[in-house]
Enzyme design. Structure first.
Site, PDB file in Angstrom:
ATOM      1  N   ARG A  16       0.823  -1.226   0.000  1.00  0.00           N
ATOM      2  CA  ARG A  16       0.000   0.000   0.000  1.00  0.00           C
ATOM      3  C   ARG A  16       0.855   1.274   0.000  1.00  0.00           C
ATOM      4  O   ARG A  16       0.533   2.267   0.636  1.00  0.00           O
ATOM      5  CB  ARG A  16      -0.948   0.006   1.213  1.00  0.00           C
ATOM      6  CG  ARG A  16      -2.011  -1.071   1.159  1.00  0.00           C
ATOM      7  CD  ARG A  16      -2.916  -0.992   2.374  1.00  0.00           C
ATOM      8  NE  ARG A  16      -2.186  -1.282   3.597  1.00  0.00           N
ATOM      9  CZ  ARG A  16      -2.570  -0.945   4.822  1.00  0.00           C
ATOM     10  NH1 ARG A  16      -3.711  -0.308   4.987  1.00  0.00           N
ATOM     11  NH2 ARG A  16      -1.854  -1.245   5.874  1.00  0.00           N
ATOM     12  N   GLU A  17       1.945   1.227  -0.772  1.00  0.00           N
ATOM     13  CA  GLU A  17       2.845   2.383  -0.820  1.00  0.00           C
ATOM     14  C   GLU A  17       2.109   3.642  -1.285  1.00  0.00           C
ATOM     15  O   GLU A  17       2.353   4.737  -0.787  1.00  0.00           O
ATOM     16  CB  GLU A  17       4.008   2.105  -1.783  1.00  0.00           C
ATOM     17  CG  GLU A  17       4.980   1.035  -1.315  1.00  0.00           C
ATOM     18  CD  GLU A  17       4.560  -0.391  -1.723  1.00  0.00           C
ATOM     19  OE1 GLU A  17       3.352  -0.634  -1.972  1.00  0.00           O
ATOM     20  OE2 GLU A  17       5.437  -1.263  -1.771  1.00  0.00           O
ATOM     21  N   LEU A  18       1.210   3.481  -2.261  1.00  0.00           N
ATOM     22  CA  LEU A  18       0.508   4.655  -2.795  1.00  0.00           C
ATOM     23  C   LEU A  18      -0.379   5.270  -1.714  1.00  0.00           C
ATOM     24  O   LEU A  18      -0.432   6.489  -1.556  1.00  0.00           O
ATOM     25  CB  LEU A  18      -0.326   4.265  -4.021  1.00  0.00           C
ATOM     26  CG  LEU A  18      -1.002   5.432  -4.742  1.00  0.00           C
ATOM     27  CD1 LEU A  18       0.021   6.461  -5.218  1.00  0.00           C
ATOM     28  CD2 LEU A  18      -1.833   4.938  -5.930  1.00  0.00           C
ATOM     29  N   ILE A 436     -23.737   5.131  12.632  1.00  0.00           N
ATOM     30  CA  ILE A 436     -23.806   3.890  11.862  1.00  0.00           C
ATOM     31  C   ILE A 436     -22.969   2.774  12.479  1.00  0.00           C
ATOM     32  O   ILE A 436     -23.090   1.611  12.093  1.00  0.00           O
ATOM     33  CB  ILE A 436     -23.409   4.161  10.394  1.00  0.00           C
ATOM     34  CG1 ILE A 436     -24.173   5.358   9.852  1.00  0.00           C
ATOM     35  CG2 ILE A 436     -23.632   2.955   9.509  1.00  0.00           C
ATOM     36  CD1 ILE A 436     -25.694   5.240   9.908  1.00  0.00           C
ATOM     37  N   SER A 438     -19.170   2.700  13.432  1.00  0.00           N
ATOM     38  CA  SER A 438     -17.759   2.923  13.744  1.00  0.00           C
ATOM     39  C   SER A 438     -17.514   4.385  14.107  1.00  0.00           C
ATOM     40  O   SER A 438     -18.185   5.293  13.624  1.00  0.00           O
ATOM     41  CB  SER A 438     -16.880   2.515  12.566  1.00  0.00           C
ATOM     42  OG  SER A 438     -17.243   3.214  11.410  1.00  0.00           O
ATOM     43  N   GLU A 489     -16.754   0.141  17.359  1.00  0.00           N
ATOM     44  CA  GLU A 489     -16.014  -0.855  16.562  1.00  0.00           C
ATOM     45  C   GLU A 489     -14.490  -0.710  16.570  1.00  0.00           C
ATOM     46  O   GLU A 489     -13.839  -1.050  15.574  1.00  0.00           O
ATOM     47  CB  GLU A 489     -16.516  -0.850  15.091  1.00  0.00           C
ATOM     48  CG  GLU A 489     -18.026  -1.012  14.961  1.00  0.00           C
ATOM     49  CD  GLU A 489     -18.519  -0.932  13.487  1.00  0.00           C
ATOM     50  OE1 GLU A 489     -17.734  -1.225  12.577  1.00  0.00           O
ATOM     51  OE2 GLU A 489     -19.713  -0.605  13.295  1.00  0.00           O
ATOM     52  N   ARG A 520      -8.073   4.181   0.348  1.00  0.00           N
ATOM     53  CA  ARG A 520      -8.644   3.172   1.251  1.00  0.00           C
ATOM     54  C   ARG A 520      -8.595   1.780   0.646  1.00  0.00           C
ATOM     55  O   ARG A 520      -8.978   1.575  -0.503  1.00  0.00           O
ATOM     56  CB  ARG A 520     -10.092   3.526   1.582  1.00  0.00           C
ATOM     57  CG  ARG A 520     -10.214   4.810   2.355  1.00  0.00           C
ATOM     58  CD  ARG A 520      -9.676   4.638   3.756  1.00  0.00           C
ATOM     59  NE  ARG A 520      -9.551   5.920   4.439  1.00  0.00           N
ATOM     60  CZ  ARG A 520      -9.207   6.040   5.713  1.00  0.00           C
ATOM     61  NH1 ARG A 520      -8.943   4.959   6.431  1.00  0.00           N
ATOM     62  NH2 ARG A 520      -9.107   7.212   6.257  1.00  0.00           N
ATOM     63  N   HIS A 646     -28.165  -1.252   7.551  1.00  0.00           N
ATOM     64  CA  HIS A 646     -27.552  -0.050   6.990  1.00  0.00           C
ATOM     65  C   HIS A 646     -27.063  -0.346   5.583  1.00  0.00           C
ATOM     66  O   HIS A 646     -26.520  -1.417   5.322  1.00  0.00           O
ATOM     67  CB  HIS A 646     -26.377   0.398   7.879  1.00  0.00           C
ATOM     68  CG  HIS A 646     -25.444   1.339   7.178  1.00  0.00           C
ATOM     69  ND1 HIS A 646     -25.772   2.642   6.909  1.00  0.00           N
ATOM     70  CD2 HIS A 646     -24.212   1.152   6.657  1.00  0.00           C
ATOM     71  CE1 HIS A 646     -24.774   3.213   6.261  1.00  0.00           C
ATOM     72  NE2 HIS A 646     -23.808   2.323   6.091  1.00  0.00           N
ATOM     73  N   HIS A 699     -17.548  10.554   3.947  1.00  0.00           N
ATOM     74  CA  HIS A 699     -16.322  10.247   3.196  1.00  0.00           C
ATOM     75  C   HIS A 699     -15.533  11.506   2.852  1.00  0.00           C
ATOM     76  O   HIS A 699     -14.512  11.431   2.185  1.00  0.00           O
ATOM     77  CB  HIS A 699     -16.646   9.442   1.940  1.00  0.00           C
ATOM     78  CG  HIS A 699     -17.062   8.033   2.267  1.00  0.00           C
ATOM     79  ND1 HIS A 699     -18.343   7.707   2.620  1.00  0.00           N
ATOM     80  CD2 HIS A 699     -16.343   6.891   2.344  1.00  0.00           C
ATOM     81  CE1 HIS A 699     -18.401   6.409   2.878  1.00  0.00           C
ATOM     82  NE2 HIS A 699     -17.211   5.895   2.727  1.00  0.00           N
TER      83      HIS A 699
END
Ligand SMILES: Nc1nc2c(c(=O)[nH]1)N[C@@H](CNc1ccc(C(=O)N[C@@H](CCC(=O)N[C@@H](CCC(=O)N[C@@H](CCC(=O)O)C(=O)O)C(=O)O)C(=O)O)cc1)CN2
Ligand SMILES: [Zn+2]
Length: 766
Positions: A16-18, A436, A438, A489, A520, A646, A699
């Site tokens: 996940r370098e990007l 919701i 988390s 969560e 993500r 949900h 988001h």
């Protein structure tokens, strides 16, 4: 000689370098040059992997700083004008504002890419949108790849798919009204690619796998004729790619389109081959997607080779062997998996291994079977071992599934009777507020989990840390004055992976990251066998959280359809069988929560819409088993227990009746990025149960103001009865930071209070 290629390679990086470079840039911890350098390193590495494997081209154009659809808009200059950016001068920082929003601007809407868990940014179509050219990034990438000595094939999102996937914002009667401008934009682009000496362009038109109406279908021939006329027989040759489903209804069109070749997804649409290949023109390439880009089982090379061999006689050089779709949807490299046992590993292929599979098939076709004999032997052994392994079948699970009855899917009373009992029990205010599930997954939480996984802190220390976090989250919710609380969560790395880790029949990877959107990523677990719940999974956490408050504490589970949809699923039994196995495991958890006095239980189904087949003729079957799976997971409880669900990130209007059929007492549902478009659907179908249309987009880091949320709630009141309306964000808050989360929820609670006052005043006035 057959050729080998892929439609795209994952861009995020094996580690996940990007992601880390993007997030560091966003935080201001590093500059644009550093981010660009990471991108270049990743591209170089991924091209090298393709070249080393022996593919005939490397694919350029599959890289994106956030998303490939947004990248296409930036390339064409078709970014939304409301941001006020000059398309030719767009900086990376501006590009990220389009994707993520800023204080002044709402982010562009984001939604699922076909039936995948990948989210793209939705083009905004207005009468003034331009296609006159934008950033040079693609052209720079081509130069990069060539400097590294690679033979390049450029991949583009096709003009019709781009148009189709966008939304009209203003000033247009039909998306196709933009066609002349779009075509001119692509012509300009193709000319420039031609001038740069590009010989081969892959042009993705996955909308061909949908059921297109005549206007869209009929647009293909003229659009491609125009693109082709512009090129007047000179390079680049266009390879039109279809994927995610079969396209046999377009067989005639595909044969006659003026393109150099066509790609078919033979994993999703195995049956289409015969129809399309019959009478395939002598001058057209047929690229066959035989290695699954959506799942990670090792390919049965013998079986595929048997299928391809007769075609080789017909097609010769014009047969290309490929991945079914871009490899974006699978993790990068199985070699990074140290925790999976050898047997399981031998069954799997990640993107890097898939490159080798494609090349093995090509070489076998080209008379070099001896060179790849070892690959074929390993593939054969994997198929045999999977078929016979004892860890796949669990008679207990199969027996229980066989005994499920229709009654198991039904609550003991209807909604009206249940909600009356629930209201009497909970005495919630009008427009109850909730979240919701988390709360922010802080660096501290993640570090604690990482330390625990590395064995640096013990089990009890880890539990303590998570409990401390729950304490904080409950306290903040009490301060905020929310009505229905959650535990936040913190103990979950991911809502699907967390449950996968506790269920039998599931395996999970250490590094199997797949991009979900932007920076993500998720590690989809692997369902390889019958699913069984050996013990309670969440009861301890919910019970603990409930001791901290007198307010209701919602239990929090992930539903069967989402557990299925966001995992890599076994391909040796129907999806619905696996879904029902998961549903039974969840049913036991729901009943255990109820026994532990958790009176509200949310069973998330964010992927319910995503699982809907692309063709509507396949909808009834899916909706039938998906609704049943959810209901089986939920229906074991008494009337007083309130079941929530949900959903997010999809268009729900076309399936509202089935969402209602799930019969959850309360649904919280994403709506704010689309300005509550969902409510339009209520014109035709009045949703009967309680509903909380999300009032702010979680988001985006932008904090919504009270007025905005109040406006959305008033809009909602237009179609939802007051007694049914809840107030909540669009989705969980795990990706947000605390300061913005707290402020946003403060505003949200205020908006609900204002609404209560309004209703009070209305009542007095009446
Ligand atoms: N499966 C799934 N699909 C989904 C969603 C979802 O929640 N889950 N939500 C919708 C939107 N998509 C989303 C997808 C991912 C994330 C997300 O936050 N992902 C996290 C990873 C989550 C995770 O697995 N975290 C692990 C590992 C975290 C980590 O990176 N740890 C570090 C160490 C800790 C540190 O120093 O930060 C490491 O291992 O290197 C954990 O918490 O334990 C991320 O990309 O950052 C959010 C939304 C739709 N699809
Ligand atoms: Zn959600």
């Amino acid at each position: 000689m057959a050729l080998a290629h892929v439609l795209g390679f994952p861009r995020i990086g094996a580690h996940r370098e990007l992601k880390f470079a993007q997030e560091s840039f966003w935080k201001g911890a590093s500059d644009e040059a550093a981010l660009r350098a990471t991108g270049a390193t990743l591209r170089a590495r991924h091209w090298q992997a393709q070249a080393d494997a022996g593919l005939d081209f490397v694919t350029v154009g599959d890289f994106a700083w956030y998303d490939q659809v947004l990248g296409t808009l930036a390339l064409l200059g078709a970014i939304p004008s409301r941001f006020g950016f000059d398309p030719k001068q767009l900086s990376l920082a501006d590009y990220f504002i389009l994707a993520r929003g800023s204080k002044q601007h709402f982010a562009m809407e984001m939604t699922k890419w076909f039936d995948t868990n990948y989210h793209y940014l939705v083009p905004e179509w207005t009468a003034d949108v331009q296609f006159n050219g934008g950033v040079d990034w693609l052209h720079d990438e081509i130069a990069e790849a060539r400097a590294l000595g690679h033979k390049v094939k450029v991949a583009l999102v096709g003009p019709l798919t781009l148009l189709y996937q966008g939304k009209i914002k203003s000033g247009l009667g039909h998306k196709l009204d933009l066609l002349p401008k779009v075509v001119a934009g692509y012509q300009q682009l193709l000319q420039r690619l031609h001038a740069a000496g590009i010989e081969s362009v892959q042009i993705d038109e996955p909308i061909l796998a949908l059921e297109l109406d005549a206007a869209w279908r009929n647009a293909f021939a003229p659009v491609y004729a125009q693109l082709n006329a512009q090129l007047s027989g000179s390079a680049p040759a266009l390879l039109l790619t279809t994927y995610f489903g079969e396209v046999s209804e377009h067989a005639e069109l595909l044969r006659s389109l003026p393109v150099a070749g066509v790609h078919l997804d033979l994993v999703r649409g195995a049956d289409q081959l015969e129809q399309i290949v019959a009478g395939w023109p002598q001058d057209k390439v047929l690229s066959l997607g035989v290695v699954d880009g959506r799942n990670l089982w090792r390919t049965d090379l013998d079986q595929v080779l048997t299928k391809l061999k007769p075609l080789q006689a017909q097609l010769g050089d014009r047969l290309w062997v490929a991945s079914s779709c871009s490899l974006l949807h699978v993790p990068v490299d199985l070699a990074n998996e140290s925790k999976l046992d050898e047997e399981l590993k031998s069954w799997l292929a990640f993107a890097t291994q898939k490159l080798a599979e494609i090349v093995a098939l090509k070489l076998a076709l080209n008379g070099k079977a001896a060179e790849v004999e070892a690959q074929f032997v390993a593939s054969r052994a994997a198929q045999a071992s999977r078929r016979s392994s004892s860890r796949i079948h669990n008679p207990l699970v199969q027996k229980r599934l066989a005994a499920v009855t229709a009654a198991d899917a039904e609550r003991s009373a209807g909604f009206d009777a249940r909600i009356a009992k629930q209201q009497a029990k909970w005495q919630l205010p009008a427009f109850p507020t909730t979240t919701i599930g988390s709360f922010p997954q802080t660096a501290e939480i993640r570090q604690a989990r990482a330390a625990y996984k590395r064995g640096e802190i013990g089990h009890l220390d880890y539990l303590d840390k998570m409990r401390e976090e729950i304490r904080i989250v409950v306290e903040k919710q009490e301060q905020l004055g929310l009505d229905v609380l959650v535990h936040g969560e913190p103990e979950r790395n991911d809502m699907v992976e967390y449950f996968g880790e506790q269920l039998w029949g599931y395996a999970f990877t250490a590094n199997g990251w797949v991009q979900s959107y932007g920076s993500r990523c998720v590690k989809p677990p692997v369902i390889y066998g019958d699913v069984y719940r050996p013990e309670a999974m969440t009861v301890g956490w919910s019970q603990f959280a409930q001791t901290l408050t007198a307010k209701p504490m919602k239990g929090m589970l992930t539903g069967p359809v989402t557990m299925l949809q966001w995992s890599f699923v076994r391909d040796d039994q129907p999806r619905e069988t696996t879904a029902l196995q998961i549903a039974l495991a969840l049913r036991d958890e729901v009943c255990d929560l109820e026994k532990a006095n958790i009176g509200m239980i949310q069973i998330d189904e964010p992927a319910f819409r995503e699982g809907l087949p692309l063709k509507s003729r396949d909808w009834p079957h899916y909706l039938d088993w998906a609704v049943r799976a959810f209901k089986i997971s939920a229906a074991g409880v008494g009337d007083e227990t309130q079941i929530h669900t949900h959903m997010c990130y999809s268009e729900f209007n076309d399936i509202l009746p089935w969402i209602a059929a799930m019969d959850a007492d309360v649904i919280t549902i994403e709506t704010s990025r689309s300005d509550m478009e969902l409510l339009d659907g209520f014109g035709e179908f009045a949703y009967p149960n309680d509903i909380g249309p999300g009032v702010y987009d979680i988001h985006s880091p932008r904090v919504p103001q009270v007025d905005e949320m109040e406006r959305l709630l008033r809009k909602a009141r237009g179609v939802i009865p007051d007694a049914r309306l809840w107030v909540n964000p669009d989705c969980g808050l795990k990706t947000r930071g605390w300061p913005e989360t707290y402020e946003a929820l403060e505003n949200m609670v205020l908006a609900a209070k204002r609404l209560r006052q309004t209703v009070e005043q209305e009542r007095k006035a009446a």
